[in-house]
Design a protein around this motif. Structure first.
Motif, short mmCIF file in Angstrom:
data_model
loop_
_atom_site.label_atom_id
_atom_site.label_comp_id
_atom_site.label_asym_id
_atom_site.label_seq_id
_atom_site.Cartn_x
_atom_site.Cartn_y
_atom_site.Cartn_z
N ALA A 64 120.04 -15.50 74.05
CA ALA A 64 120.06 -15.71 75.49
C ALA A 64 118.90 -15.00 76.18
CB ALA A 64 121.40 -15.22 76.07
N GLU A 97 122.24 -24.72 68.50
CA GLU A 97 122.15 -23.35 68.98
C GLU A 97 123.24 -22.47 68.37
OE1 GLU A 97 121.76 -22.95 73.19
OE2 GLU A 97 120.00 -24.27 73.30
N GLU A 98 124.47 -22.96 68.33
CA GLU A 98 125.54 -22.14 67.77
C GLU A 98 125.42 -21.99 66.26
OE1 GLU A 98 127.27 -20.32 69.74
OE2 GLU A 98 126.30 -21.35 71.42
N SER A 124 124.04 -13.54 69.96
CA SER A 124 124.04 -14.48 71.08
C SER A 124 123.21 -13.97 72.25
CB SER A 124 125.48 -14.74 71.56
OG SER A 124 126.22 -15.42 70.58
N HIS A 155 126.69 -17.94 77.29
CA HIS A 155 126.30 -17.60 75.92
C HIS A 155 127.17 -16.45 75.39
CE1 HIS A 155 122.96 -20.08 74.66
NE2 HIS A 155 122.42 -20.00 75.87
N HIS A 189 130.37 -24.62 74.17
CA HIS A 189 128.97 -24.80 74.55
C HIS A 189 128.72 -26.24 74.96
CE1 HIS A 189 124.61 -23.39 73.61
NE2 HIS A 189 124.63 -24.22 74.63
#
Length: 226
Positions: free
Chosen positions: A117, A81-82, A113, A144, A179
């Protein structure tokens, strides 16, 4: 419609907060909007592809294995995700001429982000209803945001430093770290009381995010000396 509003309201409240904190030289709205859209669509697509790849190569089937949940939290979820957000900030936002002060790293990273989200939250809320919307408004969505601010803090510094690669990767690393830590304590829910670790992780992320915002505000080259 009410569920959709509840899913997106915390996202836009956070965006407004970070935007208003950009006191001295605000970013063009079209670049912010496009960053948000890239986060809400492209990041989600990249993450889905990476999830599929991880599931093929490294299937994690034991939900009661602390080791497997650690791998899932930090590498499957945190990393994918990051990374999907990072490459948009790195190869879209950071290349723009309007990215002209360190705070812009925070601003664009938050937009990406929060785009991610928003899409994620809509999916969860439409499935889970009002209770999920309320819980995530005070947990996953601000989480997030903190990941984005922490990443953006380093990426904002990176553009104006000779150590650009190191600082960019530091932003990615710390976003993954926070995270992963947040998710890990939630994933091992079978350990009594361990969820408090996620709360502590989130609170620490909020404290560091506020400090990051203040630091880049004070160091803005557009700040007029008193």
């Amino acid at each position: 419609m009410q569920l959709l509003l509840m899913a997106t309201a915390p996202v836009f409240i956070i965006i407004l907060y970070v935007y208003l904190k950009d006191k001295y030289e605000k970013e063009p709205k079209h670049l912010l909007l496009f960053s948000f859209l890239l986060g809400s669509i492209v990041s989600i697509i990249i993450t889905s592809i990476l999830y599929f790849g991880f599931d093929m190569i490294l299937p994690l089937n034991n939900s009661y294995s602390i080791f497997e949940q650690f791998i899932k939290a930090f590498f499957v979820v945190g990393l994918t995700e990051e990374f999907s957000k990072y490459i948009i900030v790195r190869y879209y936002a950071q290349t723009k001429a309007d990215f002209n002060e360190p705070y812009d790293g925070i601003m664009y990273s938050v937009m990406v982000s929060m785009g991610f989200a928003a899409t994620e939250n809509i999916m969860y809320v439409l499935e889970g209803g009002y209770q999920i919307a309320l819980i995530r408004a005070f947990s996953a969505v601000p989480a997030h945001a903190t990941f984005g601010i922490i990443m953006g803090y380093f990426m904002g510094k990176a553009k104006f430093s000779k150590s650009r690669v190191k600082l960019n990767l530091a932003g990615l690393f710390f976003a993954i770290l926070f995270h992963g830590a947040y998710d890990f304590f939630l994933f091992i829910h079978f350990v009594p009381g361990i969820w408090i670790g996620a709360v502590i992780s989130l609170l620490l992320g909020i404290v560091l995010s506020r400090k990051a915002i203040k630091t880049h505000q004070e160091n803005s080259k557009f700040k007029v000396p008193k």
